[in-house]
Design an enzyme around this catalytic site. Structure first.
Site, PDB file in Angstrom:
ATOM      1  CE  LYS A 202       5.886  37.294  39.656  1.00  0.00           C
ATOM      2  NZ  LYS A 202       5.009  37.417  38.497  1.00  0.00           N
TER       3      LYS A 202
ATOM      4  CD  GLN B  56       3.505  40.258  36.666  1.00  0.00           C
ATOM      5  OE1 GLN B  56       4.509  39.750  37.127  1.00  0.00           O
ATOM      6  NE2 GLN B  56       2.299  39.862  37.012  1.00  0.00           N
TER       7      GLN B  56
ATOM      8  CG  ASP C  82       4.886  32.809  34.641  1.00  0.00           C
ATOM      9  OD1 ASP C  82       4.894  32.642  35.869  1.00  0.00           O
ATOM     10  OD2 ASP C  82       4.693  33.912  34.092  1.00  0.00           O
TER      11      ASP C  82
END
Ligand code: NDP
Length: 284
Positions: A52, A96, A119
């Site tokens: 990422k 995460q 997200d």
């Protein structure tokens, strides 16, 4: 023989588009910024986080990295999220997953401001998705839709079958297909006659988590197959949820594993960072 949908190429296109948008923003002295928070030392999560950060670098998105030890308390993590929520220069927050067991994942995801939820997991954004009004869409499901559309396949009126009903893939991809005017059926572990339902699919999305679950006799000629599955075998080799070798003989389009849906998730995350940054700066 099916045409292979090249997720690597399509994800590169999307990252290039994000890069162009970031360059446009920089002309206005705005640098999009993503905060990536990792708790603990799970090796797979470390790889995801590294990728990422690399994608951010490529696109011209500033990344802030928070690598916290596995014994970080829930309160400490929530304090960090509050700080990032309040930071005007930080446009997106990604925590995460999975988190260590002593931290309530739901509580953490709820704490992220919906406008910084790149997200697309916050219930507010999930709600917007369900009424067809989301701007921050969950990355993997949105990536599936891009793969279909950029292959030139029209979803309108098609029988779309999704196998899997998880909150992160199955349900949101079903809602997105519905928004694209597909006729959607969702299957799960209690569904009767999955084969019969799948054989009716014009577009089939497999998000089951079982290697080669979708077999040749479960699909019709000409089906478009999107394989979300990532299953790592004992030999460390990746296998999808679709029996690629045999299903590809009947499909019109199919995604491979690896190189299909996988690379799309990060590309869509980059896109979401740009969307979040523009919205926070009142740019259309
Ligand atoms: P989950 O385990 O959360 O969900 C799996 C779904 O499959 C459930 O809804 C389950 O049904 C259903 N299922 C399980 N067994 C069967 C069966 N025998 N028949 C029918 N349905 C069944 O997985 P995820 O949605 O998180 O992930 C699915 C796959 O996608 C995994 O391989 C994962 O690694 C991969 N993935 C890939 C991503 C990417 O970037 N490419 C991102 C996220 C996931 P029920 O609800 O009834 O239990």
């Amino acid at each position: 023989m099916a045409e292979i949908i090249d997720g690597k190429a399509i994800s590169s296109q999307i990252k290039e588009e994000a890069k162009l948008e970031a360059a446009e923003l920089s002309k206005k002295n705005i640098t999009p910024c993503l905060a990536v928070v990792l708790v603990g030392d799970d090796p797979a999560s470390q790889v995801y986080v590294r990728n990422k950060k690399k994608a951010c670098e490529f696109c011209g998105i500033r990344s802030l990295s928070y690598e916290l030890s596995a014994d970080t308390s829930e309160a400490e993590l929530l304090t960090l999220i509050d700080k990032l929520n309040a930071d005007k220069d930080c446009n997106g927050i990604l925590v995460q997953l999975p988190l260590p067991k002593h931290i309530d994942e739901n509580k953490v995801l709820l704490r992220i401001l919906p406008e910084k939820d790149v997200d697309g997991f916050h219930p507010y954004n999930v709600g917007l998705l369900s009424i067809g009004k989301a701007s921050l869409k969950a990355c993997t499901p949105a990536g599936c839709i891009e793969l279909i559309k950029r292959s030139g396949v029209d979803i309108t009126g098609k029988n779309c079958v999704v196998v899997g009903r998880s909150n992160i893939v199955g349900k949101p991809v079903g809602m997105l297909l519905l928004s694209e005017n597909g006729t959607v059926t969702t299957c799960h572990s209690k569904t009767r006659d999955i084969g019969g339902i799948c054989r009716n699919a014009d577009i089939l999305i497999a998000a089951v988590g079982i290697p080669k679950f979708i077999k040749e006799d479960m699909v019709k000629e000409g089906v478009v197959v999107i394989d979300v599955g990532i299953n790592r075998g004992a030999d460390n080799k990746l296998t999808g949820d679709v029996d690629f070798e045999n299903v590809s003989k009947k499909a019109s389009y199919i995604t491979p594993v690896p190189g299909g849906v996988g690379p799309m998730t990060i590309a869509m995350l980059m896109k979401n960072c740009i969307i979040a940054c523009k919205a926070q700066n009142n740019i259309e």
